[in-house]
Write a protein that holds these residues in place. Structure first.
Motif, PDB file in Angstrom:
ATOM      1  N   THR A 148       4.851   9.586 -11.172  1.00  0.00           N
ATOM      2  CA  THR A 148       4.818  11.035 -11.012  1.00  0.00           C
ATOM      3  C   THR A 148       3.407  11.518 -10.687  1.00  0.00           C
ATOM      4  O   THR A 148       2.439  11.074 -11.302  1.00  0.00           O
ATOM      5  CB  THR A 148       5.325  11.721 -12.288  1.00  0.00           C
ATOM      6  N   TRP A 149       3.307  12.407  -9.703  1.00  0.00           N
ATOM      7  CA  TRP A 149       2.078  12.985  -9.169  1.00  0.00           C
ATOM      8  C   TRP A 149       1.297  12.017  -8.286  1.00  0.00           C
ATOM      9  O   TRP A 149       0.482  12.451  -7.477  1.00  0.00           O
ATOM     10  CB  TRP A 149       1.147  13.510 -10.275  1.00  0.00           C
ATOM     11  N   VAL A 150       1.537  10.725  -8.410  1.00  0.00           N
ATOM     12  CA  VAL A 150       0.809   9.745  -7.591  1.00  0.00           C
ATOM     13  C   VAL A 150       1.653   9.297  -6.402  1.00  0.00           C
ATOM     14  O   VAL A 150       1.162   9.237  -5.261  1.00  0.00           O
ATOM     15  CB  VAL A 150       0.395   8.516  -8.431  1.00  0.00           C
ATOM     16  N   SER A 151       2.911   8.982  -6.652  1.00  0.00           N
ATOM     17  CA  SER A 151       3.791   8.481  -5.591  1.00  0.00           C
ATOM     18  C   SER A 151       4.382   9.648  -4.811  1.00  0.00           C
ATOM     19  O   SER A 151       5.574   9.973  -4.920  1.00  0.00           O
ATOM     20  CB  SER A 151       4.888   7.603  -6.189  1.00  0.00           C
ATOM     21  N   GLU A 152       3.508  10.294  -4.046  1.00  0.00           N
ATOM     22  CA  GLU A 152       3.942  11.397  -3.187  1.00  0.00           C
ATOM     23  C   GLU A 152       3.777  10.970  -1.725  1.00  0.00           C
ATOM     24  O   GLU A 152       3.515   9.803  -1.443  1.00  0.00           O
ATOM     25  CB  GLU A 152       3.179  12.683  -3.529  1.00  0.00           C
ATOM     26  N   ARG A 153       3.937  11.916  -0.829  1.00  0.00           N
ATOM     27  CA  ARG A 153       4.067  11.612   0.594  1.00  0.00           C
ATOM     28  C   ARG A 153       2.998  10.662   1.143  1.00  0.00           C
ATOM     29  O   ARG A 153       3.321   9.743   1.915  1.00  0.00           O
ATOM     30  CB  ARG A 153       4.043  12.920   1.389  1.00  0.00           C
ATOM     31  N   ASN A 154       1.738  10.861   0.751  1.00  0.00           N
ATOM     32  CA  ASN A 154       0.653  10.074   1.343  1.00  0.00           C
ATOM     33  C   ASN A 154       0.717   8.607   0.950  1.00  0.00           C
ATOM     34  O   ASN A 154       0.641   7.711   1.800  1.00  0.00           O
ATOM     35  CB  ASN A 154      -0.699  10.673   0.938  1.00  0.00           C
ATOM     36  N   LEU A 155       0.847   8.325  -0.330  1.00  0.00           N
ATOM     37  CA  LEU A 155       0.904   6.940  -0.783  1.00  0.00           C
ATOM     38  C   LEU A 155       2.221   6.282  -0.365  1.00  0.00           C
ATOM     39  O   LEU A 155       2.232   5.119   0.065  1.00  0.00           O
ATOM     40  CB  LEU A 155       0.742   6.870  -2.299  1.00  0.00           C
ATOM     41  N   VAL A 156       3.315   7.006  -0.479  1.00  0.00           N
ATOM     42  CA  VAL A 156       4.621   6.458  -0.108  1.00  0.00           C
ATOM     43  C   VAL A 156       4.629   6.038   1.358  1.00  0.00           C
ATOM     44  O   VAL A 156       5.046   4.921   1.708  1.00  0.00           O
ATOM     45  CB  VAL A 156       5.735   7.481  -0.395  1.00  0.00           C
ATOM     46  N   ALA A 157       4.149   6.917   2.228  1.00  0.00           N
ATOM     47  CA  ALA A 157       4.122   6.606   3.656  1.00  0.00           C
ATOM     48  C   ALA A 157       3.179   5.448   3.947  1.00  0.00           C
ATOM     49  O   ALA A 157       3.467   4.582   4.782  1.00  0.00           O
ATOM     50  CB  ALA A 157       3.703   7.837   4.450  1.00  0.00           C
ATOM     51  N   ALA A 158       2.052   5.400   3.244  1.00  0.00           N
ATOM     52  CA  ALA A 158       1.083   4.322   3.467  1.00  0.00           C
ATOM     53  C   ALA A 158       1.676   2.965   3.108  1.00  0.00           C
ATOM     54  O   ALA A 158       1.478   1.977   3.831  1.00  0.00           O
ATOM     55  CB  ALA A 158      -0.183   4.583   2.654  1.00  0.00           C
ATOM     56  N   ILE A 159       2.399   2.892   1.992  1.00  0.00           N
ATOM     57  CA  ILE A 159       3.023   1.632   1.584  1.00  0.00           C
ATOM     58  C   ILE A 159       4.049   1.193   2.621  1.00  0.00           C
ATOM     59  O   ILE A 159       4.094   0.027   3.033  1.00  0.00           O
ATOM     60  CB  ILE A 159       3.665   1.765   0.190  1.00  0.00           C
ATOM     61  N   SER A 160       4.885   2.120   3.059  1.00  0.00           N
ATOM     62  CA  SER A 160       5.906   1.780   4.052  1.00  0.00           C
ATOM     63  C   SER A 160       5.274   1.397   5.389  1.00  0.00           C
ATOM     64  O   SER A 160       5.695   0.431   6.034  1.00  0.00           O
ATOM     65  CB  SER A 160       6.883   2.941   4.224  1.00  0.00           C
ATOM     66  N   ASN A 161       4.263   2.134   5.819  1.00  0.00           N
ATOM     67  CA  ASN A 161       3.612   1.826   7.088  1.00  0.00           C
ATOM     68  C   ASN A 161       2.943   0.456   7.073  1.00  0.00           C
ATOM     69  O   ASN A 161       2.786  -0.185   8.112  1.00  0.00           O
ATOM     70  CB  ASN A 161       2.577   2.903   7.426  1.00  0.00           C
ATOM     71  N   ALA A 162       2.531  -0.001   5.881  1.00  0.00           N
ATOM     72  CA  ALA A 162       1.862  -1.299   5.760  1.00  0.00           C
ATOM     73  C   ALA A 162       2.852  -2.450   5.595  1.00  0.00           C
ATOM     74  O   ALA A 162       2.440  -3.594   5.397  1.00  0.00           O
ATOM     75  CB  ALA A 162       0.888  -1.281   4.581  1.00  0.00           C
ATOM     76  N   GLY A 163       4.135  -2.154   5.653  1.00  0.00           N
ATOM     77  CA  GLY A 163       5.142  -3.211   5.591  1.00  0.00           C
ATOM     78  C   GLY A 163       5.905  -3.289   4.295  1.00  0.00           C
ATOM     79  O   GLY A 163       6.891  -4.025   4.188  1.00  0.00           O
ATOM     80  N   GLY A 164       5.448  -2.563   3.255  1.00  0.00           N
ATOM     81  CA  GLY A 164       6.158  -2.538   1.982  1.00  0.00           C
ATOM     82  C   GLY A 164       7.212  -1.454   1.967  1.00  0.00           C
ATOM     83  O   GLY A 164       7.677  -0.989   3.016  1.00  0.00           O
ATOM     84  N   PHE A 165       7.590  -1.023   0.753  1.00  0.00           N
ATOM     85  CA  PHE A 165       8.635  -0.017   0.612  1.00  0.00           C
ATOM     86  C   PHE A 165       8.174   1.053  -0.362  1.00  0.00           C
ATOM     87  O   PHE A 165       8.131   0.838  -1.575  1.00  0.00           O
ATOM     88  CB  PHE A 165       9.935  -0.665   0.108  1.00  0.00           C
ATOM     89  N   GLY A 166       7.785   2.207   0.176  1.00  0.00           N
ATOM     90  CA  GLY A 166       7.328   3.308  -0.664  1.00  0.00           C
ATOM     91  C   GLY A 166       8.490   4.049  -1.301  1.00  0.00           C
ATOM     92  O   GLY A 166       9.583   4.123  -0.733  1.00  0.00           O
ATOM     93  N   VAL A 167       8.245   4.591  -2.503  1.00  0.00           N
ATOM     94  CA  VAL A 167       9.279   5.329  -3.227  1.00  0.00           C
ATOM     95  C   VAL A 167       8.692   6.626  -3.760  1.00  0.00           C
ATOM     96  O   VAL A 167       7.715   6.612  -4.518  1.00  0.00           O
ATOM     97  CB  VAL A 167       9.847   4.499  -4.405  1.00  0.00           C
ATOM     98  N   ILE A 168       9.280   7.762  -3.376  1.00  0.00           N
ATOM     99  CA  ILE A 168       8.849   9.071  -3.870  1.00  0.00           C
ATOM    100  C   ILE A 168       9.255   9.221  -5.325  1.00  0.00           C
ATOM    101  O   ILE A 168      10.410   8.953  -5.695  1.00  0.00           O
ATOM    102  CB  ILE A 168       9.501  10.204  -3.052  1.00  0.00           C
ATOM    103  N   ALA A 169       8.327   9.643  -6.161  1.00  0.00           N
ATOM    104  CA  ALA A 169       8.642   9.958  -7.559  1.00  0.00           C
ATOM    105  C   ALA A 169       9.008  11.435  -7.638  1.00  0.00           C
ATOM    106  O   ALA A 169       8.139  12.304  -7.558  1.00  0.00           O
ATOM    107  CB  ALA A 169       7.440   9.647  -8.454  1.00  0.00           C
ATOM    108  N   SER A 170      10.288  11.726  -7.819  1.00  0.00           N
ATOM    109  CA  SER A 170      10.703  13.131  -7.817  1.00  0.00           C
ATOM    110  C   SER A 170      10.365  13.819  -9.140  1.00  0.00           C
ATOM    111  O   SER A 170      10.178  15.039  -9.176  1.00  0.00           O
ATOM    112  CB  SER A 170      12.202  13.243  -7.541  1.00  0.00           C
ATOM    113  N   GLY A 171      10.292  13.045 -10.247  1.00  0.00           N
ATOM    114  CA  GLY A 171       9.949  13.630 -11.539  1.00  0.00           C
ATOM    115  C   GLY A 171      10.825  14.816 -11.877  1.00  0.00           C
ATOM    116  O   GLY A 171      12.052  14.729 -11.873  1.00  0.00           O
TER     117      GLY A 171
END
Length: 383
Positions: free
Chosen positions: A55-78
């Motif tokens: 929560t508060w960390v896994s938002e659009r910027n980090l999520v997109a960065a993980i996915s763009n780098a080949g991993g799988f980002g997950v939005i924390a909706s909290g």
């Protein structure tokens, strides 16, 4: 199916000899891709590494960065409202065209509305956390065409989820940050991985290096989930003071919340020890004393204890108040030693796993050579 490690666009990590290294890495990468092929397939990405929903960390910027780098980002909706979640999904889609998921809390009062938001935006993966979901919630997600991931703290729980139609399971040990269960990752893996083959299983909690990631894959996991390692990523919006607390911390600094009296239960949370954790103990003691004197009802006392941490995570992550805020962190915080890009973190994990495979292959070659020499009476095999 995605292309795997060979297609992952990692930056150059220093000078490497061309040709022979590339061929060797390609062969080792194929072996790693085989191990997590099932995870890659269910996620639809190159690396079966999920970003933990923080929560508060896994938002659009980090999520997109993980996915763009080949991993799988997950939005924390909290505790997001449906409108806020809708806006966050749109903003994430603007930053990546790759697959990502949304983590929803099963106890959220608007859970079904949040599921509908995910369906409206054609989110392909929904992760349900925070307890056993209702059959209605699982059915609603599956009707939208999305895959359902759920957390399982025990084998029986996992089997019940599979009967409900869940597509993948995440097992998370108590080494993780935030809200945790009582069992370690290693024990959960031994309990569940050999027994559960119906659906892909992802392992989480305390994973900070590629060697551990590889070990769980070889035990039967389809992939892994990491949260703490990504907190200090350059793309993370966490406050610089919050990040510095992680960089300075050792594994032993990430401790679980203290409960003084079983009559006033405290949900176990793992976070870095700070002045707020000390004050929390003092607050519990004062509140319990007031209850004992008849100044508060048990319900009022419980609510007062629970209210202590209200807003504390945001104060730490966003405002940088590392004294009064909650520094939720897993024990893998000891592996967070500097700021890195998300791509660097993923490259490091993969390289560490490949190094183990390479060393193993070297040892196998050495044994084979010794065996051939023994058969030839000590002569080199080619003589």
């Amino acid at each position: 199916m995605t292309e795997g490690i060979a297609a992952t666009d990692f930056p150059g990590g220093g000078a490497r000899p061309a040709g022979k290294w590339d061929t060797k890495r390609e062969c080792l990468g194929a072996e790693l891709d085989r191990l997590w092929a099932r995870g890659r397939a269910v996620l639809g990405c190159d690396l079966a590494i999920m970003g933990g929903a923080m929560t508060w960390v896994s938002e659009r910027n980090l999520v997109a960065a993980i996915s763009n780098a080949g991993g799988f980002g997950v939005i924390a909706s909290g505790s997001m409202s449906p409108d806020l979640l809708s806006a966050e999904i749109c903003a994430t889609k603007a930053l990546t065209g790759r697959a990502f998921g949304v983590n929803l809390i099963t106890l959220h009062p608007q859970l079904l509305d949040l599921i509908d938001v995910c369906a409206d935006h054609r989110v392909g993966h929904v992760v349900l956390a925070g307890g056993l979901p209702s059959g209605a919630a699982v059915s609603r997600i599956k009707q939208s065409g999305a895959r359902v991931f759920c957390f399982a703290p025990a084998l029986g729980f996992a089997r019940k989820l599979i009967r409900m139609g869940v597509d993948a399971i995440v097992i998370e040990g108590c080494e993780a940050g935030g809200h945790i269960g009582p069992v370690s990752t290693g024990v959960l893996a031994q309990e569940i991985l050999p027994q559960l083959t119906d659906v892909p299983v992802f392992v989480a909690g305390g994973i900070g290096r590629g060697e551990a990631m590889l070990a769980y894959l070889e035990m039967g996991a389809s992939g892994v989930q990491l949260g703490t390692r990504f907190v200090c990523a350059h793309e993370s919006i966490a406050h610089p003071r919050f990040k510095q607390a992680f960089i300075r911390a050792a594994a032993r600094d990430a401790v679980t919340s203290v409960q003084l009296d079983p009559r006033f239960p405290v949900i176990p949370v793992r976070a870095l020890a700070n002045p707020a954790t000390q004050r929390f103990v003092a607050v519990q003691r004062r509140v319990i004393d007031r209850w004992a004197r008849g100044e508060l009802s048990q319900k009022e006392a419980q609510l007062e204890i629970e209210h202590f941490w209200a807003g504390a995570l945001r104060r730490a992550v966003i405002d940088g108040d590392i004294e009064a805020g909650s520094l939720m962190a897993g024990q893998s915080v000891g592996f967070v030693t500097r700021g890195q890009s998300t791509t660097e973190i993923l490259e490091e994990l993969v390289s560490q796993a490949l190094a183990v495979l390479a060393a193993r292959n070297e040892r196998a070659c050495d044994r084979s050579l010794l065996f051939r020499k023994a058969l030839s009476g000590g002569q080199d095999a080619g003589e």
